[in-house]
Scaffold this motif. Structure first.
Motif, PDB file in Angstrom:
ATOM      1  N   LYS A  45       0.132  13.469  -3.004  1.00  0.00           N
ATOM      2  CA  LYS A  45       0.457  12.059  -3.200  1.00  0.00           C
ATOM      3  C   LYS A  45      -0.484  11.410  -4.213  1.00  0.00           C
ATOM      4  N   LEU A  46      -1.766  11.725  -4.121  1.00  0.00           N
ATOM      5  CA  LEU A  46      -2.748  11.156  -5.040  1.00  0.00           C
ATOM      6  C   LEU A  46      -2.510  11.643  -6.465  1.00  0.00           C
ATOM      7  N   ASP A  47      -2.198  12.925  -6.621  1.00  0.00           N
ATOM      8  CA  ASP A  47      -1.894  13.465  -7.949  1.00  0.00           C
ATOM      9  C   ASP A  47      -0.681  12.773  -8.560  1.00  0.00           C
ATOM     10  N   ALA A  48       0.352  12.557  -7.753  1.00  0.00           N
ATOM     11  CA  ALA A  48       1.548  11.883  -8.250  1.00  0.00           C
ATOM     12  C   ALA A  48       1.239  10.427  -8.616  1.00  0.00           C
ATOM     13  N   GLU A  49       0.393   9.790  -7.818  1.00  0.00           N
ATOM     14  CA  GLU A  49       0.031   8.397  -8.071  1.00  0.00           C
ATOM     15  C   GLU A  49      -0.715   8.226  -9.399  1.00  0.00           C
ATOM     16  N   PHE A  50      -1.572   9.192  -9.724  1.00  0.00           N
ATOM     17  CA  PHE A  50      -2.351   9.108 -10.957  1.00  0.00           C
ATOM     18  C   PHE A  50      -1.721   9.898 -12.116  1.00  0.00           C
ATOM     19  N   GLY A  51      -0.559  10.488 -11.893  1.00  0.00           N
ATOM     20  CA  GLY A  51       0.159  11.182 -12.960  1.00  0.00           C
ATOM     21  C   GLY A  51      -0.437  12.513 -13.367  1.00  0.00           C
ATOM     22  N   VAL A  52      -1.115  13.181 -12.455  1.00  0.00           N
ATOM     23  CA  VAL A  52      -1.707  14.488 -12.762  1.00  0.00           C
ATOM     24  C   VAL A  52      -1.081  15.593 -11.911  1.00  0.00           C
ATOM     25  N   ASP A  53       0.100  15.332 -11.351  1.00  0.00           N
ATOM     26  CA  ASP A  53       0.763  16.334 -10.516  1.00  0.00           C
ATOM     27  C   ASP A  53       1.283  17.483 -11.374  1.00  0.00           C
ATOM     28  N   GLU A  54       1.568  18.589 -10.726  1.00  0.00           N
ATOM     29  CA  GLU A  54       1.939  19.815 -11.422  1.00  0.00           C
ATOM     30  C   GLU A  54       3.439  19.972 -11.634  1.00  0.00           C
ATOM     31  N   GLU A  55       4.236  19.015 -11.196  1.00  0.00           N
ATOM     32  CA  GLU A  55       5.669  19.173 -11.326  1.00  0.00           C
ATOM     33  C   GLU A  55       6.186  18.729 -12.656  1.00  0.00           C
TER      34      GLU A  55
END
Length: 94
Positions: free
Chosen positions: A84-94
């Motif tokens: 969730k935090l990665d998605a919030e800051f735009g650093v997710d792997e998807e």
């Protein structure tokens, strides 16, 4: 030129916020883990000895099984929260 420094400052603030949130999640998880494994399993074991769980006292259960189950739950919580935090800051792997 001013736009580049402003963008750089915003990126730096975003990175700082990301890592502050990450460290906060880690510290909360470590406190919970220490409380359950050390606190309930060792320090508070005499106080928990009167409560029966599965044929044994609660302090022994935390020392032998409860701390492991809480640790596994913390692993899944950390993975879920970091996604969730990665998605919030735009650093997710998807």
């Amino acid at each position: 030129m001013a736009d580049h420094s402003t963008t750089s400052a915003q990126a730096s603030d975003a990175q700082k916020g990301y890592w502050q949130a990450n460290v906060r999640i880690i510290l909360i998880s470590l406190v919970i883990w220490a409380l359950v494994s050390f606190g309930f399993g060792i320090v508070l074991r005499p106080m928990l000895s009167g409560i029966a769980v599965g044929g044994t006292d609660l302090g022994f259960w935390f020392a032998q099984q409860g701390s492991i189950l809480v640790f596994l739950a913390l692993i899944f919580f950390y993975a879920w929260r970091m996604n969730k935090l990665d998605a919030e800051f735009g650093v997710d792997e998807e």
